[in-house]
Enzyme design. Structure first.
Site, mmCIF file in Angstrom:
data_model
loop_
_atom_site.group_PDB
_atom_site.id
_atom_site.type_symbol
_atom_site.label_atom_id
_atom_site.label_comp_id
_atom_site.label_asym_id
_atom_site.label_seq_id
_atom_site.Cartn_x
_atom_site.Cartn_y
_atom_site.Cartn_z
ATOM 1 N N ASP A 14 -3.012 5.679 -2.707
ATOM 2 C CA ASP A 14 -3.976 6.666 -2.228
ATOM 3 C C ASP A 14 -3.972 7.850 -3.197
ATOM 4 O OD1 ASP A 14 -5.380 8.626 -0.877
ATOM 5 O OD2 ASP A 14 -4.181 8.526 0.951
ATOM 6 N N TYR A 72 0.849 -1.195 0.000
ATOM 7 C CA TYR A 72 0.000 0.000 0.000
ATOM 8 C C TYR A 72 0.881 1.239 0.000
ATOM 9 C CZ TYR A 72 -3.503 3.417 1.362
ATOM 10 O OH TYR A 72 -4.333 4.516 1.394
ATOM 11 N N ASN A 94 -8.797 -0.132 7.182
ATOM 12 C CA ASN A 94 -7.623 0.695 7.437
ATOM 13 C C ASN A 94 -7.250 0.574 8.911
ATOM 14 O OD1 ASN A 94 -5.645 2.640 7.640
ATOM 15 N ND2 ASN A 94 -6.999 4.381 7.270
ATOM 16 N N CYS A 96 -6.682 14.143 6.948
ATOM 17 C CA CYS A 96 -6.524 12.751 7.328
ATOM 18 C C CYS A 96 -7.865 12.157 7.714
ATOM 19 C CB CYS A 96 -5.538 12.639 8.489
ATOM 20 S SG CYS A 96 -5.434 10.978 9.193
ATOM 21 N N GLU A 144 -11.522 9.312 -2.915
ATOM 22 C CA GLU A 144 -12.395 9.539 -1.765
ATOM 23 C C GLU A 144 -13.419 10.634 -2.023
ATOM 24 O OE1 GLU A 144 -9.712 12.206 1.208
ATOM 25 O OE2 GLU A 144 -8.791 10.366 0.439
ATOM 26 N N HIS A 195 -7.513 4.365 -4.786
ATOM 27 C CA HIS A 195 -8.805 4.754 -4.219
ATOM 28 C C HIS A 195 -9.005 6.263 -4.307
ATOM 29 C CE1 HIS A 195 -7.023 5.957 -0.299
ATOM 30 N NE2 HIS A 195 -6.366 4.802 -0.315
ATOM 31 N N ARG A 230 -13.395 5.303 -1.763
ATOM 32 C CA ARG A 230 -13.306 5.513 -0.317
ATOM 33 C C ARG A 230 -14.391 6.503 0.089
ATOM 34 N NH1 ARG A 230 -8.221 8.188 3.095
ATOM 35 N NH2 ARG A 230 -9.547 9.654 4.228
ATOM 36 N N GLU A 272 -13.920 4.447 5.459
ATOM 37 C CA GLU A 272 -12.916 5.014 6.349
ATOM 38 C C GLU A 272 -13.473 5.244 7.752
ATOM 39 O OE1 GLU A 272 -10.122 5.153 7.359
ATOM 40 O OE2 GLU A 272 -8.988 6.776 6.425
ATOM 41 N N ASP A 299 -6.192 10.355 -3.045
ATOM 42 C CA ASP A 299 -6.937 11.449 -2.419
ATOM 43 C C ASP A 299 -8.292 11.666 -3.102
ATOM 44 O OD1 ASP A 299 -5.038 11.792 -0.488
ATOM 45 O OD2 ASP A 299 -4.063 13.507 -1.432
ATOM 46 N N ASP A 328 -1.042 15.891 5.753
ATOM 47 C CA ASP A 328 -1.891 15.185 4.794
ATOM 48 C C ASP A 328 -3.197 15.955 4.595
ATOM 49 O OD1 ASP A 328 -2.993 13.251 3.140
ATOM 50 O OD2 ASP A 328 -3.674 11.992 4.820
#
Length: 299
Positions: free
Chosen positions: A89, A48, A213, A126, A118, A116, A161, A191, A91, A62
């Site tokens: 990731d 990952y 996660n 985060c 989101e 992914h 996500r 998440e 975002d 982040d």
């Protein structure tokens, strides 16, 4: 030698085949290319690549400050060093639906096996912090449709996500998960689930793989692989764990230098030079140039 021997499209095909079996796949987070090799050597099923780690590596929080170029470049560096599939990731997709489309194709070209996208408002934060905001349903679905339409390799995994659990509750999360699947998502990343029962509720709501996660110091308890398998989770990630452990060790080493003036007392905690050279396959470079590897390392 150099990079992985398995082509990216083959990694994706093998990953999708294994994911379809329903078994739980373990994807520790790699904080650099060398750690990805170590993950492979230890027998895990995938790697990952965390947006939080990529941000932290640049000394940034982040909150959506990294660019597609930075993420894709680092993703490529990590993915090409392992035979394992890498999930990254992405975002919020780095912009509007057209930007999401470009993101997916760029990550395909970087050799990534899946990404992914989101449903947070940009700039995001985060997933385990308070005060998050999510976009409306239409915007969230457009991002996923754009990602699915843009991919050229049908085995590239488009994961959706959703962060809505922390904003509007579990029922909203299961409802959005169903709609994201209807929009074409191959997998769901719910998440900040708080309990095993919440993961089980998502599992009941959708018929695609789901991801857990297991990040430290977050909203979720740190469930075991067996516990997550029992409620139907298909992928588990530990996104920042190796970075946290490495940085903790680095801080202790620096404190030892300050206190003792040398690191003799820390030698037992270090990766031996021989192990490092073995991990980077130093000796195989001798096949190309006998002047490269002309020494032996004794333990």
């Amino acid at each position: 030698m150099l990079y992985a021997q398995t082509p990216a499209h083959e990694k994706r095909r093998l990953f999708r085949e294994r994911l379809a079996t329903g078994e739980l796949l373990r994807f520790p987070g790699a904080f650099n290319p060398l750690s990805a090799r170590l993950i492979e050597r230890k027998g895990f099923e995938g790697v990952y690549i965390s947006g939080a780690v990529l941000s932290a590596d640049l000394g940034l929080p982040d909150i959506g400050l990294t660019t597609l170029t930075e993420v894709a470049a680092r993703g490529q560096q990590i993915a090409r060093q392992t035979e394992l599939p890498a999930i990254i990731d992405a975002d919020t997709g780095f912009g509007e639906p057209m930007n999401v489309a470009r993101t997916i194709q760029t990550l395909e070209d970087a050799g990534i096996a899946g990404a992914h996208i989101e449903d947070q408002v940009n700039p995001k934060r985060c997933g385990h912090l308070d005060g998050k905001a999510v976009v409306d349903e239409d915007t969230a679905l457009k991002r996923i449709r754009a990602a699915v339409d843009a991919r050229r390799d049908p085995n590239f995994l488009v994961m959706a996500r959703t962060d809505i659990r922390a904003v509007d509750g579990l029922d909203a999360a299961t409802d959005r998960a169903r709609k994201l699947v209807d929009a074409g998502a191959d997998a769901i990343f719910p998440e900040a689930m708080r309990t095993l029962e919440e993961f089980a509720a998502v599992r009941e709501a959708v018929d695609v793989p789901i991801l857990a996660n297991m990040t430290e110091f977050g909203k979720s308890d740190l469930f075991t692989v067996d516990q997550l398998r029992d409620v139907g989770v298909n992928i588990v990630i530990w996104p920042v764990s190796l970075l946290r452990i490495a940085m903790g060790a680095a801080e202790r080493a620096l404190d030892t230098l300050i206190d003792e003036g040398h690191l003799t007392s820390r030698l037992g905690e270090m990766q031996h030079r021989a192990d490092l050279y073995d991990l980077i396959d130093y000796e195989s470079y001798n096949h190309f140039d006998t002047n490269v590897f002309t020494f032996r390392i004794d333990r």
